[in-house]
Design an enzyme around this catalytic site. Structure first.
Site, short mmCIF file in Angstrom:
data_model
loop_
_atom_site.label_atom_id
_atom_site.label_comp_id
_atom_site.label_asym_id
_atom_site.label_seq_id
_atom_site.Cartn_x
_atom_site.Cartn_y
_atom_site.Cartn_z
N LYS A 1 4.41 4.13 -61.27
CA LYS A 1 4.98 3.94 -62.61
C LYS A 1 5.31 5.28 -63.29
CE LYS A 1 2.88 -0.56 -63.31
NZ LYS A 1 2.09 -1.46 -64.16
N ASP B 1 4.93 -4.04 -69.67
CA ASP B 1 3.53 -4.47 -69.51
C ASP B 1 2.87 -4.81 -70.84
OD1 ASP B 1 3.40 -4.24 -66.73
OD2 ASP B 1 2.89 -2.12 -66.81
#
Ligand code: ATR
Length: 281
Positions: free
Chosen positions: A70, A106
């Site tokens: 990420k 997220d």
């Protein structure tokens, strides 16, 4: 793109074999009448950019990014959204004609699961976040923007908790400490953002940390309750949830970024839970 050619998507990670993202995004596509070709791409360390370049070269619309890439994805994209920049991490890449955009869904995925699926709004609540790594960083901004009374970040290594919270401006509503140095007043919601559930090594906390009838949430999803969720149940949690709802909700937001259409996420989540009901041990 030709009308009949499927929308090409992927998830890049390592490991990636057990990802449920292909199933989730294909279900979204089926709901909305969009043909989806969603693949799992296993990238070796150092090979992230090469894998993304290959996806772009074959005409993909975008990809999801999971552990451990990420931060690489944040470095890769040409433009990052504000929420991705705040998290320092990207879980969704969108391939436009010339540029690559990066976003992070997220946090919004967690908030939607808590508020819409579980009926647990954050406003006014005392929240304990366990862990100070990438997963914690990704949810901190969205949690703070939902008006909690307090978010306390506790980490095995206290200094990481302190430096994580230093990056957020939330005077009086944000605190950090080691796991041994927690406040006495109980929390309404305890979120496990450590990697401990991945290897089943959660060390129990004092049960007085959770308000009677409070909730525990593990960002990880697993077929059986994680050691953290079992601890929460023993500590008197009225609700113990794993991260499957967050997974589906973050996917829904990614799908929207790629297509401009919002899937009915609750329907897909219910389908996944029916297909693999959690064991109660
Ligand atoms: P991620 O991106 O998944 O957050 P990370 O950046 O490696 O991964 O962070 C892992 C987090 O889990 C850290 O907060 C780590 O604590 P330390 O900073 O002290 O290393 C925490 N963690 C990992 N294993 C743990 C365990 N067995 N018990 C408690 N915390 C653990």
């Amino acid at each position: 793109m030709h009308a009949s050619s499927p929308l090409q998507l992927a998830v890049i990670g390592n490991p990636v074999a057990h990802s449920r993202s292909p199933q989730i995004h294909c279900a979204f596509g089926a709901q909305l009448g969009i043909a989806v070709d969603y693949r799992k791409v296993l990238a070796e360390p150092g090979q992230f950019a090469r894998c993304v370049d290959a996806l772009r070269a074959r005409g993909a619309r975008g990809c999801n990014v999971t552990i451990p890439f990420k931060q690489d994805a944040f470095g890769y994209c040409d433009v990052a959204s504000e929420r991705a920049a705040r998290a320092g991490a990207v879980n969704t890449l969108i391939f436009d004609d010339a540029a690559c955009r990066g976003d992070n869904t997220d946090g919004v995925g967690l908030l939607r699961d808590l508020a819409d699926n579980l009926g647990l709004p954050i406003a006014g609540k005392r929240i304990l976040v366990l862990g100070a790594g990438g997963a914690a960083r990704g949810i901190l901004g969205p949690l703070l923007s939902s008006g909690p009374q307090l978010v306390h970040v506790a980490n095995r290594t206290a200094s990481r908790a302190t430096s994580l919270i230093a990056g957020f401006a939330a005077a009086g509503r944000l605190a950090g400490s080691g796991l041994q140095d927690l406040p006495e007043a109980p929390f309404d919601l305890i979120i496990n953002a450590t990697a401990a559930s991945l290897d089943g090594s959660f060390s129990p906390l004092p049960s007085t940390l959770l308000r009677a009838g409070g909730a525990v949430y593990d960002l990880v999803y697993a077929e059986a309750p994680t050691p953290f969720l079992k601890w929460g149940e023993r500590a008197g949690a009225a609700l113990a949830a794993d991260g499957l709802g967050m997974l589906v909700e973050q996917a829904g937001e990614s799908f929207y970024l790629w297509t401009g259409q919002r899937p009915r996420t609750r329907e897909v989540l219910n389908g996944l839970r029916r297909a693999a009901p959690r064991r109660s041990n």
